[in-house]
Design an enzyme around this catalytic site. Structure first.
Site, PDB file in Angstrom:
ATOM      1  N   CYS A  51       3.498   8.450   0.984  1.00 15.91           N
ATOM      2  CA  CYS A  51       4.097   7.486   1.905  1.00 15.91           C
ATOM      3  C   CYS A  51       4.221   6.138   1.196  1.00 15.91           C
ATOM      4  CB  CYS A  51       3.184   7.381   3.118  1.00 15.91           C
ATOM      5  SG  CYS A  51       3.676   6.146   4.324  1.00 15.91           S
ATOM      6  N   CYS A  68       6.892  -7.257   7.475  1.00 15.17           N
ATOM      7  CA  CYS A  68       8.016  -6.617   8.154  1.00 15.17           C
ATOM      8  C   CYS A  68       8.564  -7.581   9.189  1.00 15.17           C
ATOM      9  CB  CYS A  68       7.546  -5.336   8.848  1.00 15.17           C
ATOM     10  SG  CYS A  68       8.874  -4.429   9.683  1.00 15.17           S
ATOM     11  N   CYS A 117      -0.902   5.514  10.333  1.00 12.32           N
ATOM     12  CA  CYS A 117       0.352   4.877  10.745  1.00 12.32           C
ATOM     13  C   CYS A 117       0.108   3.533  11.396  1.00 12.32           C
ATOM     14  CB  CYS A 117       1.077   5.741  11.763  1.00 12.32           C
ATOM     15  SG  CYS A 117       1.517   7.343  11.147  1.00 12.32           S
ATOM     16  N   CYS A 157       2.231  -2.519  15.835  1.00  8.33           N
ATOM     17  CA  CYS A 157       2.154  -2.198  14.406  1.00  8.33           C
ATOM     18  C   CYS A 157       1.569  -3.365  13.622  1.00  8.33           C
ATOM     19  CB  CYS A 157       3.549  -1.857  13.880  1.00  8.33           C
ATOM     20  SG  CYS A 157       3.585  -1.491  12.116  1.00  8.33           S
ATOM     21  N   CYS A 198       7.426  -5.020  15.949  1.00  6.92           N
ATOM     22  CA  CYS A 198       6.917  -4.050  16.921  1.00  6.92           C
ATOM     23  C   CYS A 198       5.477  -4.437  17.302  1.00  6.92           C
ATOM     24  CB  CYS A 198       6.943  -2.630  16.341  1.00  6.92           C
ATOM     25  SG  CYS A 198       8.598  -2.120  15.827  1.00  6.92           S
ATOM     26  N   GLU A 210       0.842  -1.176   0.000  1.00  4.93           N
ATOM     27  CA  GLU A 210       0.000   0.000   0.000  1.00  4.93           C
ATOM     28  C   GLU A 210       0.881   1.230   0.000  1.00  4.93           C
ATOM     29  OE1 GLU A 210      -3.445  -2.306   2.531  1.00  4.93           O
ATOM     30  OE2 GLU A 210      -2.030  -1.053   3.608  1.00  4.93           O
TER      31      GLU A 210
HETATM   32  N1  SAH Z   1       9.780   0.566   9.913  1.00  3.50           N
HETATM   33  C1  SAH Z   1       9.880   2.000   9.827  1.00  3.50           C
HETATM   34  C2  SAH Z   1       8.894   2.549   8.837  1.00  3.50           C
HETATM   35  C3  SAH Z   1       7.449   2.471   9.269  1.00  3.50           C
HETATM   36  S1  SAH Z   1       6.948   4.066   9.633  1.00  3.50           S
HETATM   37  C4  SAH Z   1       9.723   2.604  11.189  1.00  3.50           C
HETATM   38  O1  SAH Z   1       9.362   1.890  12.115  1.00  3.50           O
HETATM   39  O2  SAH Z   1       9.992   3.771  11.365  1.00  3.50           O
HETATM   40  C5  SAH Z   1       5.456   3.865  10.416  1.00  3.50           C
HETATM   41  C6  SAH Z   1       5.395   4.655  11.709  1.00  3.50           C
HETATM   42  O3  SAH Z   1       4.136   4.401  12.339  1.00  3.50           O
HETATM   43  C7  SAH Z   1       6.462   4.221  12.680  1.00  3.50           C
HETATM   44  O4  SAH Z   1       6.870   5.305  13.449  1.00  3.50           O
HETATM   45  C8  SAH Z   1       5.682   3.255  13.527  1.00  3.50           C
HETATM   46  O5  SAH Z   1       6.316   3.014  14.748  1.00  3.50           O
HETATM   47  C9  SAH Z   1       4.373   3.946  13.661  1.00  3.50           C
HETATM   48  N2  SAH Z   1       3.284   3.061  14.047  1.00  3.50           N
HETATM   49  C10 SAH Z   1       3.225   1.731  13.868  1.00  3.50           C
HETATM   50  N3  SAH Z   1       2.078   1.239  14.355  1.00  3.50           N
HETATM   51  C11 SAH Z   1       1.388   2.297  14.836  1.00  3.50           C
HETATM   52  C12 SAH Z   1       0.103   2.423  15.428  1.00  3.50           C
HETATM   53  N4  SAH Z   1      -0.684   1.374  15.637  1.00  3.50           N
HETATM   54  N5  SAH Z   1      -0.290   3.654  15.782  1.00  3.50           N
HETATM   55  C13 SAH Z   1       0.493   4.724  15.562  1.00  3.50           C
HETATM   56  N6  SAH Z   1       1.695   4.660  15.002  1.00  3.50           N
HETATM   57  C14 SAH Z   1       2.154   3.458  14.642  1.00  3.50           C
END
Ligand code: SAH
Length: 386
Positions: A131, A138, A362, A145, A142, A93
């Site tokens: 984006c 991935c 995000c 996420c 985390c 996406e």
């Molecule tokens: N792997 C990279 C790129 C992904 S960016 C990274 O982690 O930076 C996506 C962003 O959204 C990251 O900052 C991630 O931590 C954040 N994110 C992931 N899940 C989320 C959620 N459920 N709510 C808000 N932010 C989230």
């Protein structure tokens, strides 16, 4: 049988080799590169200044676009999520985010304090941030996420990353202008560093009047060697965002498994060593999770941790995902956290969530449920065995 050529992933010099093999003039290479990267044309038949014979040769060689649009979801705030189908059943996406004034002011990638960035955007144009994803799934794991819930399926090639930009451009309105590109979609861009770096080189290539590296921001969980390489390879010009989400290793270990490999001290060292140009700042992303990392004491710790670093903090109240019970704190807690940062002299912004109703916010870019299920079964099996 011909192996399909990957048109989007080639540099001009690689096209030049291909032209030589076909007995064509070298300058054709740059023409083709410009058709693809400047105008986004992926069909040889539309490359009107090439000879019919060459167009046919390109087609015969299997000139095939690396991605095709499966769906477009539009949210009422103008955010558009494109679902793209790639080779081997991969789906990713990418999200087109028009910037209202409100959001633009805190856009993580908008280097608003940067001289080079002052080139005018026609007044009536809306700035758009795009984006893009770098992996299908991935491996970072985390807990908050959605992208990682099924593990890593595969990395995207540079050409698949660039194709997201070329295709998305076709979905911009006549009054929209692509200003910023963020590697913040699905996947960890520094995990397969070479593909990410190649994509940036293609996107910024002068032959196609590519975008300035300053308009590109790479977001990472904090893969320390990758941060060092990115800094060195692009002289610090590519924007850096780090998903920190915790001020200490105890909390960070719990929510971001990669922290056990690259703990906060090492990450902070990498940030201090990043060759950041004057007036630029590193973006720190901090997703606020109720009762996990959102207390005032954590905010105070964060102020200490970031002391001396040129950063701005984006606070993102956690977007809900189906795989987790974690949730956003109340507005009052968000405000209290922000106040502590502000009083500690840290510039910070609360990110409004965009595209939520199409699950484009995000951490909500997810992959198919069945893959998540398979991963859970594998994990359960491994747990039983171990
Ligand atoms: N792997 C990279 C790129 C992904 S960016 C990274 O982690 O930076 C996506 C962003 O959204 C990251 O900052 C991630 O931590 C954040 N994110 C992931 N899940 C989320 C959620 N459920 N709510 C808000 N932010 C989230």
């Amino acid at each position: 049988m011909t192996t399909a050529i990957d048109p989007v992933g080639r540099f001009p010099e690689e096209w030049r080799d291909a032209m030589r093999d076909l007995g064509e003039k070298p300058f054709r290479a740059e023409q083709i590169f410009r058709w693809i990267h400047e105008r986004g044309v992926l069909d040889p038949d539309q490359m009107s200044d090439l000879s019919k014979a060459l167009r046919q040769q390109l087609k015969d060689a299997g000139f095939a676009p690396p991605a095709k649009v499966a769906h477009v979801h539009t949210a009422s705030d103008g955010t558009r999520k494109l679902v793209l189908e790639l080779a081997q059943g991969a789906r990713v996406e990418c999200v087109i985010i028009p910037m209202t004034d409100l959001v633009d002011a805190d856009a993580s990638a908008a280097p608003e304090d940067d001289e080079d960035d002052m080139e005018p955007v026609a007044a009536e144009k809306t700035r758009v941030t795009l984006c893009v994803s770098t992996q299908y799934g991935c491996a970072m794991g985390c807990v908050f996420c959605a992208s990682g819930q099924a593990g890593l399926q595969r990395a995207l090639s540079a050409s698949e990353i660039v194709a997201q930009v070329l295709i998305s451009r076709q979905y911009l309105g006549p009054n929209e202008e692509l200003k910023n590109l963020v590697f913040m979609g699905m996947g960890e861009p520094l995990h397969h560093y070479d593909e990410t770096a190649r994509a940036i080189r293609l996107l910024t290539h002068p032959v196609a009047r590519g975008m300035s590296p300053r308009r590109i921001t790479v977001s990472t969980v904090g893969l320390v060697p990758g941060i060092a390489r990115l800094g060195a390879d692009f002289a610090g010009k590519v924007g850096l965002a780090v998903s920190l989400h915790a001020p200490n290793d105890v909390i960070r270990d719990r929510i971001m498994p990669m922290n056990r490999k690259y703990p906060i001290v090492e990450l902070m060292r990498a940030l201090r060593e990043y060759p950041l140009p004057q007036r630029r700042r590193i973006t720190i992303e901090y997703t606020l999770m109720d009762g996990v990392n959102d207390g005032e004491s954590e905010a105070r710790e964060l102020v200490q941790l970031l002391r001396g670093l040129r950063v701005k903090v984006n606070l993102i109240p956690m977007n809900p995902i189906s795989a987790s019970e974690l949730k956003a704190p109340s507005g009052a807690r968000v405000a209290a956290f922000q106040r502590v940062l502000a009083e500690g002299g840290v510039s910070c912004f609360v990110r409004t969530r965009r595209g939520d109703e199409v699950s484009a916010a995000c951490g909500q870019l997810a992959i198919a449920d069945d893959l998540v299920k398979k991963k859970r079964e594998r994990d359960a099996l491994a747990a039983k065995k171990g």
